[in-house]
Design a protein around this motif. Structure first.
Motif, short mmCIF file in Angstrom:
data_model
loop_
_atom_site.label_atom_id
_atom_site.label_comp_id
_atom_site.label_asym_id
_atom_site.label_seq_id
_atom_site.Cartn_x
_atom_site.Cartn_y
_atom_site.Cartn_z
N CYS A 194 17.91 56.79 49.51
CA CYS A 194 17.22 56.24 48.24
C CYS A 194 17.35 56.87 47.26
O CYS A 194 17.40 56.47 46.05
N ASN A 207 18.13 48.67 47.83
CA ASN A 207 16.97 47.92 47.68
C ASN A 207 16.42 46.83 46.39
O ASN A 207 15.15 46.03 47.19
N CYS A 237 15.52 51.01 54.88
CA CYS A 237 16.43 51.06 53.42
C CYS A 237 17.32 50.43 53.05
O CYS A 237 18.58 51.78 54.40
N CYS A 269 12.55 59.27 48.85
CA CYS A 269 13.04 58.87 50.59
C CYS A 269 14.50 59.31 50.59
O CYS A 269 15.20 59.48 49.51
N CYS A 285 11.49 54.96 52.54
CA CYS A 285 10.77 54.54 52.12
C CYS A 285 10.63 52.83 53.48
O CYS A 285 9.37 52.96 52.95
ZN LIG Z 1 14.37 54.56 50.83
#
Ligand SMILES: [Zn+2]
Ligand SMILES: [Zn+2]
Length: 165
Positions: free
Chosen positions: A69, A142, A130, A66, A126
Motif C-alpha cells: 500500500c 486500509n 494489508c 509497505c 504494514c
Molecule cells: Zn500496507
C-alpha cells in the motif's frame, strides 16, 4: 565497531558478553533509511573446546514503506544472530557457514546489518492483512473502501448479469 576476539579465539578466555548499540541511521534499504533509533545487540561469544560460537539477538525498530500500500510503517526487530567464528577458513566452502574473523577482530556492526537484512521477508507489509491500494483509483484501502466497482470473478459476473437483466 570492532570487537576484539583474539583472546577468546586463542583460548585465553572462554566467554565474552556482548551488549552494544549501533547507530545504523546512515544505512539505506531500497532507498529509505530504516533505522532512526539505535539497534542493540546482546548475547555472548563462547569458546567451547575450541569452537567459538556467537549467540546474540539484535533488537530495534525499523521503518519501511509497505510493499503493497506504500504507506510508511515500522516493525520491531528481534533478530537472532547465531554464528560460528573462525580465525581462518579451511576451504572456500566454509565461507558460507562460518564468519571469518581475521586478526581476531569482528566487525559486529556489519554483521548485525547483514543479519537484519537477511532476516527480512522478500515483501515488507504494514500488516499481514494489508488491503493494498485500489488499482483503479489508487486509494489506500486500509483507510476504507473506495467508490470503485469491485472486480468480480467472471463466473460470478455471469450470474450477476442474470439477476440484473
Ligand atoms: Zn500496507
Ligand atoms: Zn478505487
Amino acid at each position: 565497531m570492532m570487537i576484539d576476539l583474539e583472546s577468546l579465539l586463542e583460548g585465553g578466555c572462554e566467554r565474552l558478553t556482548l551488549d552494544e548499540s549501533f547507530d545504523l541511521s546512515d544505512e539505506a534499504l531500497d532507498g529509505v533509511f530504516p533505522f532512526t533509533t539505535p539497534v542493540r545487540v546482546r548475547g555472548d561469544v563462547v569458546n567451547r573446546a575450541g569452537i567459538v560460537t556467537m549467540e546474540a539477538v539484535a533488537t530495534g525498530v525499523m521503518h519501511f514503506v509497505c510493499d503493497r500500500c506504500a504507506a510508511e510503517a515500522e516493525r520491531t526487530l528481534s533478530v537472532p544472530m547465531e554464528h560460528i567464528l573462525v580465525s581462518a577458513l579451511q576451504s572456500e566452502d566454509d565461507a558460507d557457514r562460518y564468519i571469518l574473523v581475521p586478526d581476531g577482530k569482528l566487525d559486529l556492526r556489519q554483521l548485525t546489518l547483514e543479519d537484519i537484512f537477511l532476516s527480512l521477508p522478500s515483501k515488507l507489509l504494514c500488516s499481514e492483512d494489508c488491503k493494498g491500494i485500489c488499482p483503479t483509483c489508487g486509494k489506500n484501502l486500509n483507510e476504507g473502501p473506495c467508490g470503485c466497482k469491485k472486480e468480480v470473478d467472471p463466473r460470478l459476473a455471469a450470474l450477476l448479469d442474470l439477476f440484473e437483466s
